[in-house]
Design an enzyme around this catalytic site. Structure first.
Site, PDB file in Angstrom:
ATOM      1  N   CYS A   4      33.181  33.006 -25.645  1.00  0.00           N
ATOM      2  CA  CYS A   4      32.363  32.857 -24.443  1.00  0.00           C
ATOM      3  C   CYS A   4      31.683  31.488 -24.457  1.00  0.00           C
ATOM      4  O   CYS A   4      31.033  31.132 -25.441  1.00  0.00           O
ATOM      5  CB  CYS A   4      31.313  33.966 -24.416  1.00  0.00           C
ATOM      6  SG  CYS A   4      30.085  33.745 -23.134  1.00  0.00           S
ATOM      7  N   ARG A  50      45.926  32.679 -20.710  1.00  0.00           N
ATOM      8  CA  ARG A  50      44.980  32.246 -19.682  1.00  0.00           C
ATOM      9  C   ARG A  50      43.555  32.212 -20.256  1.00  0.00           C
ATOM     10  O   ARG A  50      42.966  31.151 -20.418  1.00  0.00           O
ATOM     11  CB  ARG A  50      45.065  33.208 -18.470  1.00  0.00           C
ATOM     12  CG  ARG A  50      44.502  32.663 -17.172  1.00  0.00           C
ATOM     13  CD  ARG A  50      43.014  32.802 -17.028  1.00  0.00           C
ATOM     14  NE  ARG A  50      42.557  34.183 -17.182  1.00  0.00           N
ATOM     15  CZ  ARG A  50      41.291  34.513 -17.345  1.00  0.00           C
ATOM     16  NH1 ARG A  50      40.352  33.583 -17.373  1.00  0.00           N
ATOM     17  NH2 ARG A  50      40.936  35.771 -17.516  1.00  0.00           N
ATOM     18  N   HIS A 106      38.085  44.712 -19.790  1.00  0.00           N
ATOM     19  CA  HIS A 106      38.289  43.404 -20.418  1.00  0.00           C
ATOM     20  C   HIS A 106      37.057  43.154 -21.273  1.00  0.00           C
ATOM     21  O   HIS A 106      35.976  42.904 -20.748  1.00  0.00           O
ATOM     22  CB  HIS A 106      38.441  42.361 -19.304  1.00  0.00           C
ATOM     23  CG  HIS A 106      38.539  40.942 -19.758  1.00  0.00           C
ATOM     24  ND1 HIS A 106      39.700  40.220 -19.647  1.00  0.00           N
ATOM     25  CD2 HIS A 106      37.625  40.096 -20.289  1.00  0.00           C
ATOM     26  CE1 HIS A 106      39.499  38.984 -20.092  1.00  0.00           C
ATOM     27  NE2 HIS A 106      38.247  38.887 -20.489  1.00  0.00           N
ATOM     28  N   ASN A 111      37.994  36.908 -27.162  1.00  0.00           N
ATOM     29  CA  ASN A 111      38.463  38.165 -26.601  1.00  0.00           C
ATOM     30  C   ASN A 111      38.756  39.150 -27.731  1.00  0.00           C
ATOM     31  O   ASN A 111      38.978  38.760 -28.883  1.00  0.00           O
ATOM     32  CB  ASN A 111      39.782  37.933 -25.842  1.00  0.00           C
ATOM     33  CG  ASN A 111      39.563  37.363 -24.460  1.00  0.00           C
ATOM     34  OD1 ASN A 111      39.276  38.084 -23.526  1.00  0.00           O
ATOM     35  ND2 ASN A 111      39.690  36.045 -24.331  1.00  0.00           N
TER      36      ASN A 111
END
Ligand code: ZN
Length: 302
Positions: A242, A18, A209, A251
């Site tokens: 990002c 995702r 996260h 990530n």
């Protein structure tokens, strides 16, 4: 000074399909996505964020969410989650057999408006409507973005994060993830924010996260563990840079996190050999999926 005791076990939630893939410009064929998520499920993750039931115009890469869910090998051991932005998405997720809906809201009013096209108050009203229509058996998690800083607003007051947690808890959402969407959190800040949130009495299952924009994500996990966090999001291959930091790392890479925890005898249930095979599979589809462990593993071949 002794290193504080580490937990015996933590959960890694794989969010690559995702969060890691959503901004990739080249469409990953649906059958490749299905094969990759099924491989990930075979690595021992208890939860995988598979896709998003958002408008295909907003995120073309994830326009095949329902088809991907239809191809998954279901197992009671794995929760297959998806981002659900509104009631329409919730109905689609229910039809696709999504195990857990993930709601997104930002701790920054400007980011909420930019990213989700509505105010924080409007997002909360949407969540209330979605909770009222939640299908039986579907679990829910809320993820709060920009908890540790915002590209638009800079510092985000902790009072706003605590207020949001209270609102979400009031809606019956008991699992909440604090997100460093921008990837700017320092380890000491992670520790401080988690402690402040817990001291405020929020009776929630908290996760973290962390993005690796500034190379701090793994250090942030260590700080989070010291503050009592036992659930961390990560994305295989470190994908998912990002959008506000072009060229930045994405990530926290799942393989870096899983290998580091294994080396410290913190159990995750992840089979590192299977994870390595899945990373190889991913890199055939997305060559950009390369992180520290990938380089290490490649080096080990020579
Ligand atoms: Zn993210």
């Amino acid at each position: 000074m002794p290193f504080s005791a580490l937990p015996r076990r933590v959960e890694i939630v794989e969010v690559g399909p995702r969060d890691g893939w959503q901004n990739l410009p080249d469409f990953i064929a649906t059958n490749r996505k299905i094969a990759l998520v099924n491989s990930l499920a075979g690595c021992g993750f208890r939860e995988i964020e598979v896709s998003s039931f958002v408008s295909p115009r907003a995120i073309p890469q994830l326009r095949d969410a329902a088809a991907v869910f239809a191809g998954l090998q279901r197992s009671p051991a794995v929760t297959f989650a998806a981002l659900v932005p509104n009631e329409r998405g919730l109905a689609q997720a229910a039809a696709a057999g999504v195990d857990k809906a993930v709601f997104f809201i930002s701790a920054s009013e400007t980011h909420n408006r930019e990213n989700l096209g509505r105010s924080i108050g409007e997002s909360l009203a949407d969540f209330a409507a979605m909770m009222a229509r939640l299908p039986a058996g579907m679990a829910v998690r809320a993820s709060i973005s920009n908890v540790f800083g915002c590209p638009f607003e800079g510092e985000v007051p902790i009072e706003r994060v605590i207020w949001l947690l209270g609102k979400l808890r009031g809606l019956g959402i008991e699992e909440i993830t604090l997100c460093d969407t921008w990837g700017v959190a320092t380890p000491s800040q992670v520790y401080r924010v988690v402690c402040q949130v817990r001291d405020a009495g929020a009776e929630v299952d908290l996760g973290l996260h962390l993005h690796d924009t500034c190379g701090r994500a793994l250090a942030g996990v260590m700080a989070g563990m010291q503050a009592g966090i036992r659930r961390f999001d990560a994305a295989l291959g470190g994908l998912g840079g990002c959008p506000f930091a072009p060229g930045a790392a994405g990530n926290l890479a799942t393989e870096d996190l899983a290998a580091c925890l294994a080396a410290m005898d913190v159990a995750t249930g992840i089979d590192l050999a299977a994870l390595r095979r899945t990373l190889d599979e991913l890199r055939q589809v997305v060559p950009a999926a390369a992180s520290h462990m990938a380089a290490f593993w490649d080096g080990c071949r020579h």
